[in-house]
Design a protein around this motif. Structure first.
Motif, PDB file in Angstrom:
ATOM      1  N   ARG A  48       1.052  -1.225   0.072  1.00  0.00           N
ATOM      2  CA  ARG A  48       0.211  -0.006   0.091  1.00  0.00           C
ATOM      3  C   ARG A  48       0.832   1.194  -0.059  1.00  0.00           C
ATOM      4  O   ARG A  48       0.461   2.096  -0.759  1.00  0.00           O
ATOM      5  N   GLU A 103      -1.486  -4.240 -11.101  1.00  0.00           N
ATOM      6  CA  GLU A 103      -1.824  -4.105  -9.851  1.00  0.00           C
ATOM      7  C   GLU A 103      -3.276  -4.322  -9.397  1.00  0.00           C
ATOM      8  O   GLU A 103      -4.143  -4.374 -10.357  1.00  0.00           O
ATOM      9  N   ASP A 104      -3.375  -4.680  -8.192  1.00  0.00           N
ATOM     10  CA  ASP A 104      -4.944  -5.176  -7.655  1.00  0.00           C
ATOM     11  C   ASP A 104      -5.802  -3.864  -7.527  1.00  0.00           C
ATOM     12  O   ASP A 104      -5.193  -2.852  -7.025  1.00  0.00           O
ATOM     13  N   ASP A 140      -6.215  -2.701  -3.771  1.00  0.00           N
ATOM     14  CA  ASP A 140      -5.250  -1.814  -3.190  1.00  0.00           C
ATOM     15  C   ASP A 140      -5.388  -0.272  -3.877  1.00  0.00           C
ATOM     16  O   ASP A 140      -4.996   0.582  -2.969  1.00  0.00           O
ATOM     17  N   THR A 155      -0.922  -8.103   2.259  1.00  0.00           N
ATOM     18  CA  THR A 155      -1.355  -8.924   1.274  1.00  0.00           C
ATOM     19  C   THR A 155      -1.646 -10.148   1.568  1.00  0.00           C
ATOM     20  O   THR A 155      -2.563 -10.784   0.664  1.00  0.00           O
TER      21      THR A 155
END
Length: 227
Positions: free
Chosen positions: A30, A57-58, A61, A142
């Motif tokens: 993060r 990237e997620d 997040d 994560t």
């Protein structure tokens, strides 16, 4: 203008701050995303591009990072007008005569309740702070998955933060202009607006109170940003 967060914070912290900042822990995913987002903002890249999800990237997040950043910035913005936002001057949480917001949190206020603007905003900020500090809702590792309700929670948080923009712009903009904060607030608003439209996080009906102003300051809006 580019939105350099350190410069933004420094500008608004010249006066009193509304509450402590929520920070990301160095070394975490993060924190890395936060730094990546701030670097893009500082570089002056088009804000429509800045909000897009970086490749690989997620999305949860990315949304989490922005929710926390917007919470911090809008706190700072409101802090500059809070001494002018009193129960006498703002007896309702409103955005002009057509829009009034009622507070409900499912706990103390189970039914939507009319409150003076400063009380509404204080309760709102306390509520958001409680959500983002709850590691079951905003996991810091994560290894811990986001809850299935995460995006809906963020929609609720961002919708309520938008109402602070509405109140500040409609009722306290003269104060923002008088301290020279207008460019900072406008850029922050544009960033917020492009982000919520990119991921469809705030219902279009909620955006109506600032529709005309948005059309003026977000002149690079495309049909996709205004659907």
């Amino acid at each position: 203008m580019a939105l350099n967060l350190s410069g933004f914070v420094e500008f608004f912290q010249k006066g009193k701050t509304f509450r402590p900042k929520k920070k990301f822990n160095p070394g975490t995913m993060r924190y890395s995303l936060h730094k990546q987002a701030q670097a893009s903002l500082s570089s002056g890249i088009n804000l429509r591009s800045v909000v897009q999800l970086p490749e690989g990237e997620d999305m949860n997040d990315w949304i989490a990072v922005h929710v926390v950043d917007f919470f911090n910035r809008i706190n700072l913005i409101y802090g500059t007008v809070s001494e002018f936002c009193t129960e006498e001057s703002c007896p309702t949480m409103s955005g002009g005569p057509r829009y009034e917001y009622l507070w409900a949190d499912g706990a103390k206020y189970k039914k939507p309740t009319a409150l003076p603007a400063p009380q509404y905003i204080a309760l709102l900020m306390d509520w958001i702070e409680g959500q983002i500090n709850d590691e079951n809702l905003f996991p810091v590792s994560t290894d811990i998955p986001f809850p299935k309700t995460f995006v809906n929670l963020c929609r609720k948080i961002l919708t309520r933060l938008f109402r602070v923009f509405v109140h500040v712009y409609i009722h306290h903009f003269d104060r923002i202009v008088s301290i020279g904060a207008e460019p900072h607030v406008n850029t922050c608003y544009k960033h917020f607006y492009y982000f919520i439209r990119e991921f469809d996080l705030v219902n279009v009906k909620e955006l109506e109170p600032l529709r005309e102003m948005t059309a003026q300051i977000c002149r690079d809006m495309s049909p996709a940003a205004n659907h």
